[in-house]
Design a protein around this motif. Sequence first.
Motif, PDB file in Angstrom:
ATOM      1  N   THR A 154       0.625  -1.320  -0.160  1.00 17.53           N
ATOM      2  CA  THR A 154      -0.203  -0.150   0.107  1.00 17.53           C
ATOM      3  C   THR A 154       1.232   1.133   0.123  1.00 17.53           C
ATOM      4  O   THR A 154       2.061   1.165  -0.111  1.00 17.53           O
ATOM      5  N   LEU A 198       0.611   6.941  -6.911  1.00 20.94           N
ATOM      6  CA  LEU A 198      -1.659   6.100  -6.332  1.00 20.94           C
ATOM      7  C   LEU A 198      -2.846   6.338  -7.410  1.00 20.94           C
ATOM      8  O   LEU A 198      -3.174   5.134  -7.224  1.00 20.94           O
ATOM      9  N   ARG A 203      -1.402   2.884  -9.422  1.00 22.30           N
ATOM     10  CA  ARG A 203      -2.321   1.423  -8.058  1.00 22.30           C
ATOM     11  C   ARG A 203      -3.951   1.865  -8.047  1.00 22.30           C
ATOM     12  O   ARG A 203      -4.180   0.561  -8.136  1.00 22.30           O
ATOM     13  N   GLN A 204      -4.519   2.297  -8.598  1.00 22.49           N
ATOM     14  CA  GLN A 204      -5.990   3.041  -8.173  1.00 22.49           C
ATOM     15  C   GLN A 204      -6.518   1.776  -9.280  1.00 22.49           C
ATOM     16  O   GLN A 204      -7.491   0.878  -9.101  1.00 22.49           O
ATOM     17  N   TRP A 256      -6.133  -2.217   0.764  1.00 16.67           N
ATOM     18  CA  TRP A 256      -6.334  -1.405   0.712  1.00 16.67           C
ATOM     19  C   TRP A 256      -7.466  -0.792   1.168  1.00 16.67           C
ATOM     20  O   TRP A 256      -7.355   0.449   0.838  1.00 16.67           O
ATOM     21  N   SER A 283      -6.660   2.044   3.710  1.00 16.99           N
ATOM     22  CA  SER A 283      -5.804   2.998   2.712  1.00 16.99           C
ATOM     23  C   SER A 283      -5.858   4.300   3.636  1.00 16.99           C
ATOM     24  O   SER A 283      -7.279   4.103   3.850  1.00 16.99           O
ATOM     25  N   SER A 315      -8.305   5.395  -2.932  1.00 14.92           N
ATOM     26  CA  SER A 315      -8.747   3.814  -2.891  1.00 14.92           C
ATOM     27  C   SER A 315      -9.126   2.779  -2.380  1.00 14.92           C
ATOM     28  O   SER A 315      -9.430   1.819  -2.435  1.00 14.92           O
ATOM     29  N   ARG A 369     -12.844   2.019  -3.845  1.00 13.92           N
ATOM     30  CA  ARG A 369     -12.133   1.335  -4.394  1.00 13.92           C
ATOM     31  C   ARG A 369     -11.945  -0.728  -3.848  1.00 13.92           C
ATOM     32  O   ARG A 369     -13.142  -0.871  -4.385  1.00 13.92           O
TER      33      ARG A 369
END
Length: 854
Positions: free
Chosen positions: A501, A519, A522-523, A557, A560, A565, A568
């Motif tokens: 993360t 970021l 990764r989303q 995540w 997070s 994030s 999601r």
Amino acid sequence: KTASEERDFVKKESAHIRDLFREEDTTFRRQNVLKLLFFHMNGYPTEWGQLECLKLCASSRFKDKRVGYLGLMILLDENQQILMMMTNCLKLDMNHNDTKIAALALTAMGNISTPEMIRDLLPEVLKLMQNGTPHLRKKAALIGARAVRKLPELSADLIQPIRRLLSARHGSVLLTSTTLLIEISKYSPDLIPEMRTDLLPLLRDLLSDLLAAGFDPDLTVGGVTDPFMQVKALQAIGTLAKTDQPASDSVADVLSQVLSSTDATRNAGAAVIAECVKTIFKIESPQSLKALAMSNLGKFLVSKDPNSRFLALSELKNVVKLNPALVKPYTETILECLHERDTSIRHRAVELAFAVADQNTLPRVTEEVLEYIEDCDPDVKEETCTHVVDMVDRLSSNLQWKVDIFIRLLKKADDYVREDLLDLFAVLIASTSSVQGYAAERLFNEVLRMKADAQVVESTFKLDRFAFNIFGEYGELVTSHSTGIKIDDVYRAYDSALSETMESVATEELDRATYEALLATRQVAITSAAKLFSKVVEAGQVGEENILQVRQLISKWRQSLDLESQQRACELSSLLTVELSEARSAIFARQETIDADDARKRILLPLTGTSSSLALMGGSSDLIGFGDELAQLPAAQGSNAPAAQRSDPLSDILGLSSIPAPPKAEPLPLPGMESLAMPQPTRKSGPSAPAAGGSLLDDLLGGSAPRPASVQAEQLPSKASSATRSVAKPEGTEVGPLPVMDENGLRVSISLFKVGTTPQSETRAVARFLNTSQDKVERFIFLLSVPKYMKLHLQPATSTSLDANGGSATQSIGLQNSMSGQKPIQLRFRVEYTKAGQPTMQKQGVIANIPRDL
């Protein structure tokens, strides 16, 4: 002295000078005005001494007049009312027997004269222009040029004096009279036919005399007789002979003589030849003369002198707008210039490379430009990347090759590729099923497979996001075969991207932009993993138990600190449970694809400025083919927002003013993944509530990131719907339809409607396009431009293609005339289209017969 001591000294000395001025001291008036000029040049106020300059000008002594006129030109400008007191003094001095005093008056008038002074003193200027000494005639001609710029209506009075000036054999008189001729042609083009008859033979004879030996040895520079005069004469010939075939034929011989007899090894000769080439392509020259001109440019292009190469590339940039076929033989030499050390030469070369590329040279040009992008200046890298995509998309029909080039472009210049272009390629891939599996496999092998091996922070964030998006959408197509990509390799790639993360990354070593880009990547990977593994489970490639591994990977995540994030991860991990297995197929189903032509129109046209890559050339988009002049672009498809108006003096093709600028294109959403194209990585607000009438599952693919307003308001129409969409007829008195063009089976007409009763009311128009030929019309574009006193709102056409034998389309136009009743509506148009695989055809002109009362 210190600054404080200097101010005290100036203050004391200024007070002393004021006392002398009040006492009407004439002995030291000239010296005191010179002191004031020195104070003025150092930034101190001296307005109180302006009247003393007028008194010196009125003096009978030359020394006083010299200082007085100098003070007027330094302390005053043409907006000062006090200059009206100088009119009579200037008139007396211009008629003075002493030529030095007359020259002083002419110099002052040429620098600070107002329109009123010009109108009052023009008779004296014309008298000196015809009867004065060469020195005075030169200055009088320059004042005439200023008069033309200030009061174009006086141009007709200056034509006959020019004839006498051109008959002189004095270098400075000839140079200034030619300058005056060019200014008249620029500000009063209606007088060009008259000047063509009277003055063009004189210019032709003058140029012939300059080429002859022994004209004036004192004016020879680098073996070329008066190169400055030759350049001016060539400019004037190009202005007068333009668009006139008989006039062009009359000067062809002398232009050929210039090319063949001028030594191009010196800078002076190279300048003359460059101007001669420009003149040849400006007028209606025969093909043999154009071939001779191109031969000279070719010699410049292979010269070892970088100045000559730059000059050749600059001239070829102008030639390619008129006739690209003449430049294509030099493609290899142009591409070699991309490796020059001189940055300006490489910039010119890449502009020409985009312009001369065709289907045969596209692979070679693309390879060279991609290599150039690695080392080019950051200031032009983004624009160059955009034009690479435009060139590849226009000239190649091989979508697999386009995908390969786009991946290479992202690897070389990831930070400089616009998000809009990622959206465009997502649309192109979605619209062609045969390339979906190929794109997914290429992106996995080129990008995602390395994620399992390289435990480093990503540097190509846009390429990574693009790879995750495409593979999440179409990855199951290449994992379903026994010889395809193994599921274990896919899982390791996602595990490498999502195992850590953001809180566990050493963020103290990252700047804010890099952190947000990482970021956002990764989303996108979170959503891509959920979509891909849901599809492979549905296809039976893995069991339901395997999706639990992905769920555990995403669940990391849920804690997070980044709200986007976290949301999601929570939504998608809930969706990957067994209880919602039936709902996943509907939620992750591919959405209806967007028409590729509409996507190109929405993305590429606003970015490149035109359907041709010539928009990169010169920094300004040359839509109508008039060099630096611009035209209005259509707004984005379906957008009702008016274009913003910009104040660019180069943007008026009618020579009157600026025109509205095109609106900035909104990014297209990726098919099936709308909110992932531009994720919101640093949201600080709380989770957004679902829209009324919706549910939590409605936001699974996009989190709480809002969709662009333009996408919320309307979706891009498909090709079928856009073809049948009609333009509403405005209410009001209809004028027309007025014919715009009718050639090659393509008819264009326009109808105008006055909305409201006030003079400043809006005028609306509808342009109608009809294809009566046997061939389909594609890539159709209709452009308009207006003068300064008007505003133009040009909506996109209902279709960019017209079917054969009766295909039609319409386009809405909004017009506002701020000087209604004083000036009429003026419209200039340009039409671009392709037909039956032929090169792009163009037509431009003025729309005539528009009533003045609209």
